[in-house]
Design a protein around this motif. Sequence first.
Motif, PDB file in Angstrom:
ATOM      1  N   ASP A 329     127.247  -3.935  -3.440  1.00 24.45           N
ATOM      2  CA  ASP A 329     128.065  -5.107  -3.737  1.00 24.45           C
ATOM      3  C   ASP A 329     127.931  -5.463  -5.221  1.00 24.45           C
ATOM      4  OD1 ASP A 329     125.825  -7.335  -4.006  1.00 24.45           O
ATOM      5  OD2 ASP A 329     125.317  -6.075  -2.303  1.00 24.45           O
ATOM      6  N   ALA A 330     128.700  -6.486  -5.628  1.00 30.80           N
ATOM      7  CA  ALA A 330     128.737  -6.865  -7.042  1.00 30.80           C
ATOM      8  C   ALA A 330     127.379  -7.331  -7.542  1.00 30.80           C
ATOM      9  CB  ALA A 330     129.785  -7.963  -7.255  1.00 30.80           C
ATOM     10  N   LEU A 331     126.643  -8.081  -6.732  1.00 28.48           N
ATOM     11  CA  LEU A 331     125.328  -8.567  -7.159  1.00 28.48           C
ATOM     12  C   LEU A 331     124.372  -7.404  -7.397  1.00 28.48           C
ATOM     13  CD1 LEU A 331     123.376 -10.985  -7.619  1.00 28.48           C
ATOM     14  CD2 LEU A 331     122.750 -10.771  -5.200  1.00 28.48           C
ATOM     15  N   THR A 332     124.362  -6.442  -6.489  1.00 23.73           N
ATOM     16  CA  THR A 332     123.477  -5.286  -6.630  1.00 23.73           C
ATOM     17  C   THR A 332     123.810  -4.496  -7.897  1.00 23.73           C
ATOM     18  OG1 THR A 332     123.242  -5.123  -4.226  1.00 23.73           O
ATOM     19  CG2 THR A 332     122.672  -3.174  -5.526  1.00 23.73           C
ATOM     20  N   ARG A 333     125.088  -4.255  -8.122  1.00 25.71           N
ATOM     21  CA  ARG A 333     125.481  -3.513  -9.326  1.00 25.71           C
ATOM     22  C   ARG A 333     125.098  -4.271 -10.593  1.00 25.71           C
ATOM     23  NH1 ARG A 333     130.270  -3.013  -6.313  1.00 25.71           N
ATOM     24  NH2 ARG A 333     131.319  -4.452  -7.748  1.00 25.71           N
ATOM     25  N   VAL A 419     113.230  -9.329  -6.606  1.00 31.66           N
ATOM     26  CA  VAL A 419     113.476  -9.870  -5.264  1.00 31.66           C
ATOM     27  C   VAL A 419     114.945 -10.280  -5.192  1.00 31.66           C
ATOM     28  CG1 VAL A 419     112.934 -11.707  -3.625  1.00 31.66           C
ATOM     29  CG2 VAL A 419     111.100 -10.634  -4.965  1.00 31.66           C
ATOM     30  N   ILE A 420     115.642  -9.794  -4.189  1.00 28.21           N
ATOM     31  CA  ILE A 420     117.056 -10.090  -3.999  1.00 28.21           C
ATOM     32  C   ILE A 420     117.233 -10.946  -2.745  1.00 28.21           C
ATOM     33  CG2 ILE A 420     119.352  -9.111  -3.564  1.00 28.21           C
ATOM     34  CD1 ILE A 420     118.474  -6.609  -5.041  1.00 28.21           C
ATOM     35  N   GLY A 421     118.035 -11.986  -2.877  1.00 29.96           N
ATOM     36  CA  GLY A 421     118.380 -12.817  -1.728  1.00 29.96           C
ATOM     37  C   GLY A 421     119.878 -13.046  -1.710  1.00 29.96           C
ATOM     38  N   ARG A 422     120.614 -12.075  -1.246  1.00 32.27           N
ATOM     39  CA  ARG A 422     122.084 -12.166  -1.255  1.00 32.27           C
ATOM     40  C   ARG A 422     122.561 -12.796   0.054  1.00 32.27           C
ATOM     41  NH1 ARG A 422     126.408  -9.013   0.537  1.00 32.27           N
ATOM     42  NH2 ARG A 422     128.303  -9.293  -0.718  1.00 32.27           N
ATOM     43  N   HIS A 423     123.101 -13.990  -0.054  1.00 32.79           N
ATOM     44  CA  HIS A 423     123.607 -14.744   1.103  1.00 32.79           C
ATOM     45  C   HIS A 423     122.562 -14.872   2.203  1.00 32.79           C
ATOM     46  CE1 HIS A 423     127.470 -15.151  -0.719  1.00 32.79           C
ATOM     47  NE2 HIS A 423     127.503 -13.858  -0.949  1.00 32.79           N
ATOM     48  N   VAL A 452     119.403 -14.561  -6.575  1.00 30.47           N
ATOM     49  CA  VAL A 452     120.015 -15.011  -5.332  1.00 30.47           C
ATOM     50  C   VAL A 452     121.513 -15.202  -5.545  1.00 30.47           C
ATOM     51  CG1 VAL A 452     117.930 -16.140  -4.494  1.00 30.47           C
ATOM     52  CG2 VAL A 452     119.585 -17.454  -5.839  1.00 30.47           C
ATOM     53  N   GLU A 453     122.227 -15.093  -4.454  1.00 28.62           N
ATOM     54  CA  GLU A 453     123.659 -15.377  -4.476  1.00 28.62           C
ATOM     55  C   GLU A 453     123.997 -16.147  -3.209  1.00 28.62           C
ATOM     56  OE1 GLU A 453     126.981 -12.648  -6.091  1.00 28.62           O
ATOM     57  OE2 GLU A 453     126.988 -12.329  -3.918  1.00 28.62           O
ATOM     58  N   PHE A 454     124.808 -17.197  -3.347  1.00 28.09           N
ATOM     59  CA  PHE A 454     125.158 -18.025  -2.198  1.00 28.09           C
ATOM     60  C   PHE A 454     126.529 -18.647  -2.421  1.00 28.09           C
ATOM     61  CE2 PHE A 454     122.501 -20.264  -5.228  1.00 28.09           C
ATOM     62  CZ  PHE A 454     123.190 -21.443  -5.483  1.00 28.09           C
ATOM     63  N   VAL A 455     127.157 -19.049  -1.324  1.00 28.55           N
ATOM     64  CA  VAL A 455     128.472 -19.672  -1.396  1.00 28.55           C
ATOM     65  C   VAL A 455     128.318 -21.133  -1.781  1.00 28.55           C
ATOM     66  CG1 VAL A 455     130.518 -20.329  -0.059  1.00 28.55           C
ATOM     67  CG2 VAL A 455     129.459 -18.094   0.287  1.00 28.55           C
ATOM     68  N   VAL A 456     129.166 -21.610  -2.674  1.00 26.33           N
ATOM     69  CA  VAL A 456     129.163 -23.012  -3.086  1.00 26.33           C
ATOM     70  C   VAL A 456     130.469 -23.667  -2.621  1.00 26.33           C
ATOM     71  CG1 VAL A 456     127.650 -22.649  -5.059  1.00 26.33           C
ATOM     72  CG2 VAL A 456     130.114 -22.442  -5.342  1.00 26.33           C
ATOM     73  N   PRO A 457     130.449 -24.985  -2.414  1.00 26.67           N
ATOM     74  CA  PRO A 457     131.678 -25.676  -1.988  1.00 26.67           C
ATOM     75  C   PRO A 457     132.779 -25.501  -3.032  1.00 26.67           C
ATOM     76  CG  PRO A 457     129.754 -27.096  -1.735  1.00 26.67           C
ATOM     77  CD  PRO A 457     129.302 -25.905  -2.520  1.00 26.67           C
ATOM     78  N   SER A 458     133.992 -25.297  -2.564  1.00 33.72           N
ATOM     79  CA  SER A 458     135.129 -25.119  -3.459  1.00 33.72           C
ATOM     80  C   SER A 458     136.396 -25.528  -2.729  1.00 33.72           C
ATOM     81  CB  SER A 458     135.233 -23.661  -3.918  1.00 33.72           C
ATOM     82  OG  SER A 458     136.371 -23.470  -4.721  1.00 33.72           O
ATOM     83  N   GLU A 459     137.209 -26.321  -3.387  1.00 34.61           N
ATOM     84  CA  GLU A 459     138.444 -26.795  -2.770  1.00 34.61           C
ATOM     85  C   GLU A 459     139.378 -25.625  -2.478  1.00 34.61           C
ATOM     86  OE1 GLU A 459     142.086 -29.980  -3.667  1.00 34.61           O
ATOM     87  OE2 GLU A 459     140.368 -29.819  -5.028  1.00 34.61           O
ATOM     88  N   GLY A 460     139.850 -25.569  -1.242  1.00 31.63           N
ATOM     89  CA  GLY A 460     140.780 -24.518  -0.849  1.00 31.63           C
ATOM     90  C   GLY A 460     140.118 -23.208  -0.475  1.00 31.63           C
ATOM     91  N   ALA A 461     138.778 -23.138  -0.555  1.00 32.95           N
ATOM     92  CA  ALA A 461     138.089 -21.893  -0.204  1.00 32.95           C
ATOM     93  C   ALA A 461     138.172 -21.644   1.295  1.00 32.95           C
ATOM     94  CB  ALA A 461     136.633 -21.952  -0.646  1.00 32.95           C
ATOM     95  N   GLU A 462     138.256 -20.389   1.655  1.00 33.68           N
ATOM     96  CA  GLU A 462     138.316 -20.037   3.066  1.00 33.68           C
ATOM     97  C   GLU A 462     136.915 -20.090   3.678  1.00 33.68           C
ATOM     98  OE1 GLU A 462     140.250 -16.629   5.965  1.00 33.68           O
ATOM     99  OE2 GLU A 462     140.498 -16.546   3.804  1.00 33.68           O
ATOM    100  N   LYS A 463     136.835 -20.573   4.898  1.00 29.24           N
ATOM    101  CA  LYS A 463     135.555 -20.615   5.588  1.00 29.24           C
ATOM    102  C   LYS A 463     135.224 -19.245   6.151  1.00 29.24           C
ATOM    103  CE  LYS A 463     135.689 -25.503   6.922  1.00 29.24           C
ATOM    104  NZ  LYS A 463     135.657 -26.472   8.056  1.00 29.24           N
ATOM    105  N   VAL A 517     119.441 -16.581 -11.365  1.00 35.34           N
ATOM    106  CA  VAL A 517     118.279 -15.760 -11.699  1.00 35.34           C
ATOM    107  C   VAL A 517     117.081 -16.678 -11.903  1.00 35.34           C
ATOM    108  CG1 VAL A 517     117.312 -14.037 -13.262  1.00 35.34           C
ATOM    109  CG2 VAL A 517     119.782 -14.083 -12.827  1.00 35.34           C
ATOM    110  N   VAL A 518     115.980 -16.388 -11.212  1.00 38.27           N
ATOM    111  CA  VAL A 518     114.818 -17.273 -11.167  1.00 38.27           C
ATOM    112  C   VAL A 518     113.571 -16.493 -11.585  1.00 38.27           C
ATOM    113  CG1 VAL A 518     113.368 -18.688  -9.647  1.00 38.27           C
ATOM    114  CG2 VAL A 518     115.859 -18.666  -9.342  1.00 38.27           C
TER     115      VAL A 518
END
Length: 521
Positions: A329-333, A419-423, A452-463, A517-518
């Motif tokens: 995925d994009a994060l890994t690359r 350390v990777i924490g994707r979703h 880490v990568e996580f979904v953030v609130p966004s107007e009109g984003a699909e659930k 990135v932490v």
Amino acid sequence: MSTRVRIDDNGITAPADKELVLDVVFDGRRIWSFWLIRDGESRGPDSFVEWPPALRRFLDGTVEIGLVEHATGDVLFTGEVALGGKGAQRIKVETEDGKPLGLDKSNRLAQTFDTRSSEHVAPLLDSIEEVLDALRKAGIDAFPAYGTLLGAVRGGKLIGHDSDADIGYVSDHTKPVDVVRESFRLQRRLSEMGYEITRYSGAAFKVDVAEADGSVRGLDVFGGFLTDDEHLVLMGEIRTPFKREWIFPLGTTTLEGRELPAPADTDKFLSATYGPSWRVPDPAYHFETPESTHRRLNGWFRGTRVGRDNWDRVWSKAEREGRADLTPDALTRWAAESLDRPAQVVDIGCGNGAAVHHFAQQGVPALGLDYSPRSFAHAAALAEEQGLPARYERVNLLELRQTLAWAARIARDPGPRLVIGRHFLDTTTVAGREHFWRMAEMLTRDGGRTVVEFVVPSEGAEKVRLLRPLRAQRVRREVKERGADVLDVTEYDTDTSAVLGADAPRTGGRIRVCRMVVEWP
């Protein structure tokens, strides 16, 4: 027979003159059972019941369908039906190698006992006796429970529409915390005997028993206890007034010709489990646990298996549909191209193992951790086949003891680590996030970074199912409370299919994610 029965690609419509438990029979074999009114949607004088999702993939072709009242055997409908419209083949609900399947009481596909001979169920009975004996050696007098006990007492045999076996025990302890401690003691004791254990909650676990043909059978062990106010509590559905003498001393019952232990008063016990009508067969029985009981059991014992069933279904579906793509995925690359080469990669919540596979192909030792082992089964087999420096482990970060033990074990290897924490953060609980940060800190204190990568609130984003958006400020605050520095924060929009490839909707919808990135100083 009724002339008002209609069967099509959507489901079954039948006259709802009274409540009935109906068996759906394909070419003479029971496939599914339901309550006509309870499980249906009212359509005037009729009731419409949808085909269960688990069954739909088989419904393309022709088959003789019978609709039979379970209690009396009266036939409501029988006839040749064409479904799907894409093929003229005979509909067969079975595995790829021809083993018959049916839906159990939870509408899950399984090899139900009514499709298996006494020779086929003998290994299951051997396993029941083996686990009962192992528990006895560990200091617990256990007995068949739930549907296994019901079948033994009601007819001396396994229930035809059932597909698994359950074991229960009632502890001598009266406080939940002592019951939990005892359950973990049993787990350790059985592990020492060589059994593989999967924990469901603080008072329930599964024991894997290897049979002579090499297959592995899982038996569920449900712990229980009697409270000081004389209530029986048994995972995972029961809390009811009860007396100790209705259980002890244990008596016996007979199952498929084998004598097994049973509660002293099986009528009282089965009435507590299934209600006073337990003698009447009901292949579509649903437990209706009172909310008060559900809250108590959640508070006392549950919390370490949140979402596990959903994820198992996600990865089973991906495996069934042949979706085993290990493209990074994009994060890994980004991590592989932008960050210093680590001595080891640890992917927490690794999913299908694509990130681990990618780094291992580059010669970086990589470890994937996930609490749904079905997720990484393909990647693990491929790594072994190709001799890659990749391994995968089943780890549950909702259990603090697993978090600390695995972090200490991994931290002994030389660093620095990535350390990777994707979703992971946006699919777990608050406790899961706390444990993630604790493990990340333990693994990178002597060098390395956490991404880490996580979904953030966004107007009109699909659930996207199973994802719960988090605000970046909240995650940043959690990081700082653990004494870490946030080195980089990037938000960007992406397609939903790039977020959860195994289960994302194929609508091309957009969603916003945050990459962070932490580093611990």
